[in-house]
Design a protein around this motif. Structure first.
Motif, PDB file in Angstrom:
ATOM      1  N   VAL A 101    -106.637 -37.490 -25.774  1.00 12.14           N
ATOM      2  CA  VAL A 101    -107.771 -36.581 -25.942  1.00 12.14           C
ATOM      3  C   VAL A 101    -108.251 -36.630 -27.386  1.00 12.14           C
ATOM      4  O   VAL A 101    -107.492 -36.929 -28.301  1.00 12.14           O
ATOM      5  N   CYS A 102    -109.526 -36.343 -27.559  1.00 14.90           N
ATOM      6  CA  CYS A 102    -110.129 -36.291 -28.885  1.00 14.90           C
ATOM      7  C   CYS A 102    -109.551 -35.106 -29.656  1.00 14.90           C
ATOM      8  O   CYS A 102    -109.478 -33.996 -29.128  1.00 14.90           O
ATOM      9  N   ASP A 103    -109.138 -35.328 -30.911  1.00 15.42           N
ATOM     10  CA  ASP A 103    -108.559 -34.260 -31.720  1.00 15.42           C
ATOM     11  C   ASP A 103    -109.587 -33.205 -32.121  1.00 15.42           C
ATOM     12  O   ASP A 103    -109.221 -32.115 -32.547  1.00 15.42           O
ATOM     13  N   VAL A 104    -110.869 -33.543 -32.017  1.00 13.70           N
ATOM     14  CA  VAL A 104    -111.896 -32.589 -32.430  1.00 13.70           C
ATOM     15  C   VAL A 104    -112.422 -31.778 -31.248  1.00 13.70           C
ATOM     16  O   VAL A 104    -112.393 -30.561 -31.258  1.00 13.70           O
ATOM     17  N   CYS A 105    -112.892 -32.486 -30.202  1.00 15.95           N
ATOM     18  CA  CYS A 105    -113.548 -31.754 -29.111  1.00 15.95           C
ATOM     19  C   CYS A 105    -112.696 -31.674 -27.850  1.00 15.95           C
ATOM     20  O   CYS A 105    -113.032 -30.958 -26.922  1.00 15.95           O
ATOM     21  N   GLY A 106    -111.597 -32.419 -27.810  1.00 13.45           N
ATOM     22  CA  GLY A 106    -110.714 -32.346 -26.661  1.00 13.45           C
ATOM     23  C   GLY A 106    -111.123 -33.196 -25.473  1.00 13.45           C
ATOM     24  O   GLY A 106    -110.484 -33.150 -24.426  1.00 13.45           O
ATOM     25  N   LEU A 111    -110.476 -39.776 -32.313  1.00  9.45           N
ATOM     26  CA  LEU A 111    -111.773 -39.238 -31.954  1.00  9.45           C
ATOM     27  C   LEU A 111    -112.373 -39.945 -30.743  1.00  9.45           C
ATOM     28  O   LEU A 111    -112.224 -41.160 -30.586  1.00  9.45           O
ATOM     29  N   CYS A 112    -113.078 -39.168 -29.923  1.00  9.94           N
ATOM     30  CA  CYS A 112    -113.853 -39.753 -28.845  1.00  9.94           C
ATOM     31  C   CYS A 112    -115.063 -40.459 -29.467  1.00  9.94           C
ATOM     32  O   CYS A 112    -115.340 -40.308 -30.658  1.00  9.94           O
ATOM     33  N   ARG A 113    -115.790 -41.211 -28.667  1.00  8.04           N
ATOM     34  CA  ARG A 113    -116.907 -41.978 -29.206  1.00  8.04           C
ATOM     35  C   ARG A 113    -117.959 -41.075 -29.863  1.00  8.04           C
ATOM     36  O   ARG A 113    -118.454 -41.375 -30.942  1.00  8.04           O
ATOM     37  N   GLY A 114    -118.259 -39.960 -29.221  1.00 10.27           N
ATOM     38  CA  GLY A 114    -119.272 -39.064 -29.759  1.00 10.27           C
ATOM     39  C   GLY A 114    -118.879 -38.513 -31.122  1.00 10.27           C
ATOM     40  O   GLY A 114    -119.673 -38.515 -32.063  1.00 10.27           O
ATOM     41  N   CYS A 115    -117.648 -38.041 -31.247  1.00  7.98           N
ATOM     42  CA  CYS A 115    -117.187 -37.473 -32.511  1.00  7.98           C
ATOM     43  C   CYS A 115    -117.051 -38.558 -33.577  1.00  7.98           C
ATOM     44  O   CYS A 115    -117.363 -38.339 -34.749  1.00  7.98           O
ATOM     45  N   PHE A 116    -116.593 -39.742 -33.174  1.00  9.99           N
ATOM     46  CA  PHE A 116    -116.447 -40.842 -34.132  1.00  9.99           C
ATOM     47  C   PHE A 116    -117.814 -41.270 -34.661  1.00  9.99           C
ATOM     48  O   PHE A 116    -118.004 -41.424 -35.877  1.00  9.99           O
TER      49      PHE A 116
HETATM   50 ZN   LIG Z   1    -114.681 -35.640 -29.572  1.00 10.33          ZN
END
Ligand SMILES: [Zn+2]
Length: 116
Positions: free
Chosen positions: A59-64, A89-94
């Motif tokens: 899971v993304c550490d920022v948005c989950g 990070l997921c693609r969006g957060c990265f």
């Molecule tokens: Zn994310």
């Protein structure tokens, strides 16, 4: 089972050590190339160290958001003073992090070359 391995100096002035992991150890431990291993112990004083595989949840550490199917980006720091930090990070957060860093850098240096 245990292995006795010898660290080699990376010889690049960094003070880093290289630890070659034999194939039979990798097989016995279930590790493969690309796995992230955590090192614990007091190597500096000749003590034993322990290596364990870091189990990362997908899971993304920022948005989950789940990253198991899409993959993930890593923002990672390993400072010489031993401090380390990082985010998966997921693609969006990265993409957001990359775009924000570049934009902020451009903005703060926009006028650097003018007036010369
Ligand atoms: Zn994310």
């Amino acid at each position: 089972m245990s292995w006795k391995l010898t660290c080699q100096d990376a010889a690049d002035g960094s003070g880093d050590l290289i630890l070659e992991l034999p194939d039979d150890l990798l097989e016995a431990a279930g590790w493969k190339v690309g796995d992230i291993l955590e090192l614990e112990g007091d190597l500096a004083n000749g003590g034993a160290i322990q290596l364990k595989k870091t189990v990362l949840c997908d899971v993304c550490d920022v948005c989950g958001a789940g990253t198991a199917e899409t993959g993930h980006g890593v923002l990672q720091a390993q400072w010489r003073d031993g401090e380390h930090d990082g985010l998966r990070l997921c693609r969006g957060c990265f993409d957001y992090a990359m775009a924000t860093l570049r934009r902020e850098h451009e903005l703060s240096h926009m006028f650097d070359e003018e007036g010369q």
